[in-house]
Design a protein around this motif. Structure first.
Motif: not given
Length: 303
Positions: A177-180, A186-196, A201-207
Motif C-alpha cells: 500500500p504505497i502511494v506517492f 495528479d491522478a485526482k486532478n484528472n478527475n478520477r476518484k482514487m479512494f473512497e 483513514e487509509m493510513v490508520s485502517e489500511y496501513n
C-alpha cells in the motif's frame, strides 16, 4: 535468488491482481466471466511470445484468488485454470499479496506452491499461519530473479523493501500500500476518484504509506505496483518510472467505470542478458453495462 540463463530470449509477463473468484456479487451479472476475459488475454500473450521463440516467465503480482473457497469442487476447478496458465509458461512466479496471507485457509493458491524460496518470507513464517500445500511447484515464491544485467525484486506484502543491487537494471515488483503524494494528486486532478476514504483513514485502517519523494525507492529504475485497485498509469520522477497497474479483477462495482476499462500487462523482454524492450500490452475489460446490475446498486444505496 533465481538466476536464469542469460544467453536466451526471455520475456517476463507481469500480471497484476486477478482476484479470481467463483462468486458473483448481488450487484454484478457474471464476475467469473469478467475474469475469463483476462485469463484468455494472458493465454494469448504466452502463446504469442512462445511462437516467437521466447522463454516465457509469468509473474503474478499477488492476490491471484480473491478469498477462501467453500466448495472443494469449485476450488479444484479454479485451481486448474491457474495451473494451466502456469504450465504453459516456462517458469511461473508470484509476489505474495495480502489476500494470500489473510485468506490462507481454503485458498487454491497454496496448493500451487510446493515450497517458499524467499528468505524474506521464511524469516517471518514462524508467526504466520500460511504454509505451502502443493505437491507440484506450479508457482515459485522468490525474492529476486537475476537475468544478466537485469534483476526483478519481489517486494511481498509483509516484507521490507529489497535494496537494489548496484550497477543492475533493478525492476521492482510491489504488492504494497504505497502511494506517492504527487502521483495521487495528479491522478485526482484528472478527475478520477482514487479512494473512497480520506487519507487519514487509509493510513490508520489500511496501513497506506503516502510518500513525498522517491528516496524511499533509491536504486530502482522501474517499479510496478499492484494492490492499489484504482491507481493506474505511468509516472516518471528523478529517473525512476512508476507504473501503477490497478487491478484486473474489479471486486467493487465502483471500479467498473466506462472511462476506466483499460489495463496493462507489461512484457519485459531480455535478450542475451540485456534489457531489450518493455511492451505494454493493453487489455479492455468488459464495460459497466455488461457487468453491473444498476438496480441492485441503487437499492443498496437506498438501504
Amino acid at each position: 535468488m533465481e538466476q536464469l540463463n542469460s544467453s536466451t530470449k526471455n520475456v517476463y509477463l507481469l500480471v497484476t491482481d486477478l482476484h479470481k473468484s467463483p462468486r458473483t456479487p448481488a450487484n454484478r451479472k457474471n464476475y467469473p466471466k469478467e475474469i475469463k476475459v483476462v485469463e484468455n488475454k494472458i493465454d494469448e500473450l504466452i502463446n504469442q511470445y512462445k511462437s516467437k521463440g521466447y522463454s516465457v516467465n509469468l509473474i503474478w503480482l499477488g492476490d491471484i484468488f480473491h478469498r477462501s473457497y467453500r466448495s472443494p469442487d469449485v476450488s479444484m476447478s479454479d485451481k486448474s485454470d491457474i495451473a494451466l496458465l502456469c504450465s504453459k509458461a516456462d517458469k511461473c512466479y508470484s509476489v505474495l499479496g495480502n489476500h494470500e496471507e489473510t485468506y490462507e485457509k481454503d485458498n487454491p493458491f497454496w496448493h500451487l506452491v510446493k515450497n517458499i524460496k524467499s528468505n524474506k518470507l521464511t524469516n517471518i513464517m514462524s508467526y504466520r499461519n500460511w504454509r505451502p500445500k502443493g505437491t507440484m511447484a506450479f508457482i515459485d515464491i522468490v525474492d529476486r530473479i537475476e537475468d544478466g544485467e537485469v534483476e526483478f525484486l519481489f517486494n511481498h506484502y509483509s516484507t521490507d523493501i529489497i535494496v537494489p543491487t548496484p550497477n543492475k537494471v533493478s525492476i521492482g515488483l510491489f504488492h504494497k500500500p504505497i502511494v506517492f503524494r504527487e502521483i495521487l494528486d495528479d491522478a485526482k486532478n484528472n478527475n478520477r476518484k482514487m479512494f473512497e476514504l480520506s487519507e487519514e483513514e487509509m493510513v490508520s485502517e489500511y496501513n497506506y504509506t503516502y510518500l513525498n519523494d522517491d528516496n524511499y525507492l533509491n536504486g530502482y529504475q522501474i517499479c510496478y505496483f499492484g494492490h492499489n485497485h484504482l491507481l493506474y498509469g505511468n509516472w516518471n520522477n528523478n529517473g525512476v518510472r512508476y507504473c501503477y497497474l490497478g487491478s484486473l479483477g474489479r471486486t467493487n462495482h465502483i471500479e467498473v467505470q466506462n472511462d476506466f476499462l483499460e489495463r496493462t500487462i507489461p512484457a519485459v523482454i531480455i535478450e542475451n542478458g540485456k534489457l531489450e524492450d518493455i511492451c505494454e500490452h493493453k487489455i479492455t475489460l468488459p464495460n459497466r453495462e455488461e457487468c453491473v446490475k444498476e438496480e441492485v446498486v441503487i437499492k443498496n444505496k437506498v438501504l
